[in-house]
Design a protein around this motif. Structure first.
Motif, short mmCIF file in Angstrom:
data_model
loop_
_atom_site.label_atom_id
_atom_site.label_comp_id
_atom_site.label_asym_id
_atom_site.label_seq_id
_atom_site.Cartn_x
_atom_site.Cartn_y
_atom_site.Cartn_z
N LEU A 195 -7.14 -4.27 -17.41
CA LEU A 195 -5.78 -4.30 -17.59
C LEU A 195 -5.02 -5.63 -17.40
CD1 LEU A 195 -6.24 -1.16 -17.66
CD2 LEU A 195 -4.50 -0.99 -16.11
N GLY A 196 -5.73 -6.39 -17.24
CA GLY A 196 -5.19 -7.92 -16.89
C GLY A 196 -4.65 -7.95 -15.59
N GLU A 197 -3.55 -8.61 -15.38
CA GLU A 197 -2.85 -8.88 -14.08
C GLU A 197 -1.94 -7.36 -14.02
OE1 GLU A 197 0.66 -11.57 -12.10
OE2 GLU A 197 -0.67 -12.31 -13.87
N ILE A 198 -1.97 -6.94 -12.77
CA ILE A 198 -1.04 -5.35 -12.61
C ILE A 198 0.18 -5.79 -12.22
CG2 ILE A 198 -0.78 -3.70 -11.31
CD1 ILE A 198 -3.56 -3.62 -12.82
N GLY B 131 3.09 -9.25 -6.52
CA GLY B 131 4.38 -9.31 -7.18
C GLY B 131 4.55 -8.01 -8.05
N ALA B 132 3.49 -7.41 -8.16
CA ALA B 132 3.63 -6.11 -8.85
C ALA B 132 4.81 -5.13 -8.25
CB ALA B 132 2.15 -5.34 -8.97
N MET B 133 5.47 -4.17 -9.10
CA MET B 133 6.06 -3.41 -8.42
C MET B 133 5.73 -1.85 -8.49
SD MET B 133 9.26 -4.64 -11.14
CE MET B 133 10.69 -3.78 -10.29
N GLY B 134 6.05 -1.24 -7.51
CA GLY B 134 5.32 0.09 -7.32
C GLY B 134 6.84 0.98 -7.07
N THR B 135 6.68 2.13 -7.71
CA THR B 135 7.71 3.31 -7.57
C THR B 135 6.77 4.60 -7.16
OG1 THR B 135 7.80 3.99 -9.94
CG2 THR B 135 9.43 2.31 -8.93
N PHE B 136 7.22 5.33 -6.31
CA PHE B 136 6.61 6.51 -5.74
C PHE B 136 7.65 7.63 -5.48
CE2 PHE B 136 4.11 2.77 -4.81
CZ PHE B 136 3.00 2.93 -5.45
N GLU B 137 7.06 8.72 -5.78
CA GLU B 137 8.01 9.81 -5.37
C GLU B 137 7.14 11.14 -5.29
OE1 GLU B 137 10.91 10.85 -7.98
OE2 GLU B 137 10.04 9.51 -9.70
N ALA B 138 7.57 12.22 -4.49
CA ALA B 138 7.06 13.38 -4.51
C ALA B 138 7.97 14.43 -4.22
CB ALA B 138 6.12 13.40 -3.20
N SER B 139 7.84 15.54 -4.56
CA SER B 139 8.77 16.63 -4.27
C SER B 139 7.87 17.83 -4.04
CB SER B 139 9.90 16.84 -5.62
OG SER B 139 10.83 17.74 -5.20
N ARG B 140 8.56 19.06 -3.37
CA ARG B 140 8.29 20.39 -3.35
C ARG B 140 9.25 21.24 -3.86
NH1 ARG B 140 6.48 19.98 3.16
NH2 ARG B 140 4.44 19.40 2.91
N VAL B 141 10.34 20.61 -4.61
CA VAL B 141 11.24 21.44 -4.94
C VAL B 141 11.59 20.90 -6.57
CG1 VAL B 141 12.45 21.87 -2.93
CG2 VAL B 141 13.20 19.91 -4.46
N PHE C 220 -6.48 2.56 -3.65
CA PHE C 220 -7.61 2.47 -4.25
C PHE C 220 -7.71 1.71 -5.78
CE2 PHE C 220 -10.84 5.23 -7.00
CZ PHE C 220 -11.95 4.72 -6.47
N LEU C 221 -6.72 2.25 -6.54
CA LEU C 221 -7.07 1.87 -8.05
C LEU C 221 -6.64 0.18 -8.21
CD1 LEU C 221 -5.50 4.81 -9.67
CD2 LEU C 221 -7.80 4.12 -9.81
N VAL C 222 -5.27 -0.16 -7.50
CA VAL C 222 -5.18 -1.64 -7.85
C VAL C 222 -5.05 -2.50 -6.39
CG1 VAL C 222 -3.70 -0.64 -9.22
CG2 VAL C 222 -2.51 -1.30 -7.24
N GLY C 223 -5.65 -1.85 -5.63
CA GLY C 223 -5.72 -2.54 -3.83
C GLY C 223 -6.52 -4.16 -4.52
N ASP C 224 -7.62 -4.14 -5.08
CA ASP C 224 -8.40 -5.39 -5.39
C ASP C 224 -7.57 -6.07 -6.20
OD1 ASP C 224 -10.37 -4.53 -3.66
OD2 ASP C 224 -11.37 -3.38 -5.27
N ALA C 225 -6.97 -5.44 -7.40
CA ALA C 225 -6.39 -6.41 -8.35
C ALA C 225 -4.92 -6.86 -7.84
CB ALA C 225 -6.35 -5.66 -9.63
N ALA C 226 -4.14 -5.90 -7.27
CA ALA C 226 -2.80 -6.39 -7.13
C ALA C 226 -2.39 -6.72 -5.51
CB ALA C 226 -1.82 -5.25 -7.50
N GLY C 227 -3.36 -6.58 -4.84
CA GLY C 227 -3.36 -6.96 -3.47
C GLY C 227 -2.73 -5.71 -2.77
N ASP C 228 -2.50 -5.93 -1.38
CA ASP C 228 -1.82 -5.03 -0.42
C ASP C 228 -0.29 -4.67 -0.74
OD1 ASP C 228 -4.07 -4.53 1.07
OD2 ASP C 228 -3.57 -6.03 2.37
N PHE C 229 0.11 -3.47 -0.48
CA PHE C 229 1.64 -3.29 -0.25
C PHE C 229 2.24 -4.26 0.56
CE2 PHE C 229 2.59 1.20 -2.03
CZ PHE C 229 1.57 1.50 -2.36
N GLU C 230 3.39 -4.92 0.15
CA GLU C 230 3.92 -5.99 0.82
C GLU C 230 5.31 -5.39 1.76
OE1 GLU C 230 3.30 -10.47 -0.41
OE2 GLU C 230 5.01 -9.58 -1.22
N ARG C 231 5.99 -4.56 0.83
CA ARG C 231 7.19 -4.07 1.53
C ARG C 231 7.46 -2.92 0.76
NH1 ARG C 231 12.61 -6.35 -0.53
NH2 ARG C 231 11.82 -6.56 -2.53
N VAL C 232 8.22 -1.87 1.44
CA VAL C 232 8.74 -0.95 0.87
C VAL C 232 10.05 -0.49 1.14
CG1 VAL C 232 6.33 0.36 1.00
CG2 VAL C 232 7.77 0.51 2.88
#
Lengths: 369, 369, 369, 369
Positions: free
Chosen positions: A147-150, A245-255, A196-208
């Protein structure tokens, strides 16, 4: 050598793990032999029935007497009973396999992680979706640099069982017992998969940056009268940046009406992209560098992860197989004295991120990790 | 009555609108007659060729002399030339149809909106995706209450033309000329669709939290030497809350490998859910109250929005048809002296939200609207 | 009461059924208790290993001594060993569960059906796809008249394991041992599903027209030298008419590149339509009378067929679960002295149709049934 | 040079072609200039309105006076008026573009083909689906050998406008006027695509076996009283073998509930596979030799067939664009004195196959071609 296993909890997760234990001999003959030794719970009658159904020899209502007498302790109870028994087991150097999320609060998760660090026994956190063959296959592609750089990581987990305002109250709606709602229950899975998937390639979560919402403030007591307050979130969303520098977006819902167990992960890199959806868990969508679009891969070939243990190509697996795989890995690690991931350290890392999401929601600003 | 139309800009958008004007007589016989009067640009030679290709009688290199001599002025140039000519036209009470985003900065958008408010002429902002039949159909479902109370709005717009770090620089990479990058170019569409679809049901955007990222800092000059700096975002994400408590998540990217023009909207309510994807623009996925899952509706029946003007059921429309529909509506409004939406007011409202996303990204905290 | 079960065959099907037997107690507590009594095969060493893996107490190399000493006899060997042991068991009034297709020739199938008719024991033919929850759900819709009068039945079963001309020879390529190729192996499933789903609504198959093709005439001997001739079809297609006038089209291939186990059924009626695909076996596509398009139903709710025995909604099942369901039904029928479908009568009916397809291919004309 | 074009027929096809002619100048500037000279029909009033709407200068009620006075004659009337005017035009050496199917009977098709062979003018049969970019792209892959040796060709064309027994009668239900029903109307498209795509790789159709069915024997007269008999098929299916041994299966229906214009082609070779579906006409599913599954290709890139004339990647085309492409090719061939395919020879070849399918249905046996 046969491993004596004690299991706390006999409902949904208790059954999922017991089934996994029962299936190992036929499909993973090189797994350790397991004796379903003791099933632990509070209600003696229900416990006896469950032990019979799930194939346990003994039952116990106090975990204290059990955790140092078995070769592995499975903590599959509600979140608020994760910490004390797990720590006791680890102090007795009994390997622990604990359901996710690790704990209802970061403090408790921290204590559990410390106990794991101090123990000679391994401590696993049962994020079963790491053991979906398609997810393992995806991890291999990312690790191989396909996938190259994440650049983008997107995760969404949608369910709809609380869409109806009259859906009954349960411990999962209570902050004391559950810690949080969609965030802790569903988001924990998503954040763990992202790590698990990108921890090695993109590093840790930096801020949320997070947003939690409770749409229905109180729910009727099941089979009873009146209502009880809902003190956790029905849904969350979050933004994140990773070390690279990768961007993440996350969400979950029970509705999220119309979605039963719709856990979706999307990853984009400079060379390719991936999509995975739990409701079609045998499939992986892969846009390779020399592709124009996504290829739908049915991850059921004999050389796909874990598939040599199962059926011919195209004979699809189900949700429960992930538990067989994780139990195989965990128990093999116990027998061989090897490390196991996801560990309590991983469980804690997820919890730190969830906690940061919640603090961000409280404070209305980004939280650094 | 024939309307004389002047068009500033003869590239991508110039062609999309000119084509729309050319197609109206055959398919929308009740639309006003249009005379493609004057095409406006800077490069006289290219302009002459374009006028020939696009069917304009005259050309002009100064818009000042044109805007008060036609019945409608189309501003289809780059974002940084939206404001001055549009305002001049409105001051001359010439109806204006301006491409999105309304302006590169909120200040300019504010001036344009004020000019529109002061003018007797109508001022439209050309958010063409409001005119996709499936989107109109979706709007109808929401307005009819079929989705119940809105709880989630998700919008994503993914493209991949800047995935490669060697993709050449253009005005779209420049803050001066474009205002912003993925946010302004793509996010404007998404935010407008969200406002259009759920604005009545969920209310206004109340606050936003944003994240902008530039992955490639400089890009090679096309056909030249050296590089130029990229001063806009390659991608953005945002969270939002609506007046009624609904949650929004939005994102766009120009580096989402494998996605060409993938604009997706998902909406969940207490009674039903919707999904729309621009690359399959004839389809709408609809989970009705009495459904268990999403129904794939091919929105090409004779009683679907605008479809009585086209072909029999199942004979699918393309992207360009959205321009025919919006031109039909805009020009009919001009002729009939009626109002038109999306207006400059709508364009400004979108811009306010985009601006808040950007300020949130700068400040690291939520911004209220 | 515990039922002693003997199983002939310990490869693919042997494992699928043994797994099913092993899983019944935990998930179908009302199923009869089963004792995996004797595993039957020819190679003593391999047999002993298999008995150990699959959980059988005894082994035997002659089925004669076993079939009248157990409570149920499972015939899971290659097609050419279906008839003799099954008939012997039925003559001993031992219930028989035989894999599909019932026999390599119609004559043998006829003898088996006659033996079943003369026996007091039930005789089941293990068409497992009747036990996919989505298929059961579909059957319910058709029986309830939701599709109206049936007009089209389409079935396709595509695999690709013989695409490569160098894929090795096996008994499945041999007419003596297998009877036929794609037609008997895959087509039997499709024809049985068609009979199951629309047999009541559309009536019997009335006539068929068939086309068989062998693309690769000889294949290399695995691990050996030289080649052996392929004497069965690699692919077939067929047309059919049903008693009520409905049209059927059927096909299967072992050389459909890119398809692993792609069994698809489509049914159109005057009021609605259905689509099912085995590789997404948890889903059913349903176009109801008041729908415009197909609704994607995830058939995993608690009130879906068999789902009360498994996991919460959205926690998908796999291919192997169909064996658990059919074993539950078969063994319950054995215990309760009730009838079971699909029976040898059903297996014979399928065989008659397959035979007619083959004769039609030989003669170049339609064959009436 | 400007080509004077006369068009017979001003309904569905008349509009599709007129629109195509109108759009050529802006998008295909190297196409010949076209003058929409004369529109031909029977009802003078309706004809005048249509000429106005479709942009024709003149009208005529007798084609005899027109066919030798224009540079190209388009025959877009019902099937039963294809032959006489087309032959007259060809005898006058006027190029003819005739809608499909070529004629209601094979005899008439044969006469038309003979007239084309004797004429100096080119004679095109307007199978527009050859001009879908994704189909052209697929043809390129096959011609390049990417699929290897062709083994399976499957084509299905499903519509549902006659599902309801009360859907009104039209000329398309009448054998005299239409020749046949689903077979001629829809099957002609499918058979032509099959010939186009695999004719070079798999050779000619060698023999066919067919099944035609009329589900509703009479239909109400629209806006009138009583009913008229349906003398054509509502649906057909067919099997075929190709010269190279490949197998074909084909079907079409006008009573496939839930399908509007669902024309699907699937091809399997020894090296790869393809799927195309008209309702998603911008997409091609391609399983390449080194793929595990199908890749979804959005055929909208600048170097895809005809796409350099349209919009940026991902800005999808619609059904009507196929007419622009075929008119571009036909008119360019007229101007340049070059050959054009699909020709009357192709139209006749399709008709021969359709006729064989019908004769096979009559006789109940395979028919060789």
């Amino acid at each position: 050598m046969t491993l004596d296993v004690a299991v706390l909890g006999y409902r949904f997760m208790g059954k999922a793990h017991s089934n996994a234990l029962a299936r190992l001999p036929m499909f993973f003959p090189d797994a350790p032999d397991v004796h379903r030794h003791t099933l632990i719970g509070r209600d003696e009658e229900a416990l006896a029935d469950a032990a019979d159904e799930l194939g346990f020899e003994h039952t116990a209502t106090d975990w204290e007497s059990v955790v140092d007498e078995v070769d592995a302790f499975y903590n599959l109870g509600p979140n608020h009973v994760h910490s004390e028994p797990s720590i006791a087991a680890l102090e007795a150097d009994t390997p622990v396999f604990c359901e996710k999320p690790l704990a209802p609060t970061l403090d408790e998760a921290e204590e559990m992680r410390a106990a794991a660090a101090d123990s000679e026994a391994i401590a696993g956190c049962a994020f079963n979706y790491r053991f979906v063959p398609a997810i393992r296959y995806a991890k291999g592609l990312i690790d191989d640099g396909e996938l190259g750089e994440i650049r983008h990581v997107r995760g969404s987990y949608m369910q709809d069982w609380l869409t109806d305002a009259d859906a009954p109250w349960s411990w999962r709606n209570d902050e004391e017992m559950a810690g949080s709602g969609a965030l802790g229950d569903l988001g924990a899975h998503t954040i763990d998969l992202a790590r698990f998937l990108v921890g090695d390639a993109a590093g840790d979560f930096e801020r949320v940056s997070g947003n939690l919402q409770t749409f229905v403030d109180e729910r009727p007591v099941e089979g009873g009268e009146g209502t009880r307050p809902v003190t956790v979130d029905d849904a969350y969303s979050a933004q994140a940046t990773f070390e690279n520098g990768a961007m993440g977006t996350f969400e979950a819902s029970r509705v999220a009406d119309g979605h039963k167990n719709d856990h979706t992960i999307r990853i984009h890199g400079t060379e390719g992209s991936l999509k995975f959806s739990l409701e079609r868990l045998n499939e992986l969508e892969y846009k390779a560098a020399d592709h124009r679009g996504y290829e739908t891969i049915l991850v059921t070939d004999g050389d796909d992860p874990y598939l040599d243990h199962w059926w011919p190509p195209g004979h699809v697996l189900g949700w429960e197989h992930t538990f067989v795989h994780e139990n195989y890995e965990f128990l093999s690690a116990v027998r061989d004295g090897e490390s196991f991931a996801p560990s309590f350290e991983d469980g804690y890392a997820v919890q730190r991120i969830l906690d940061a999401v919640e603090r961000s929601d409280d404070g209305g600003e980004w939280v650094s990790l």
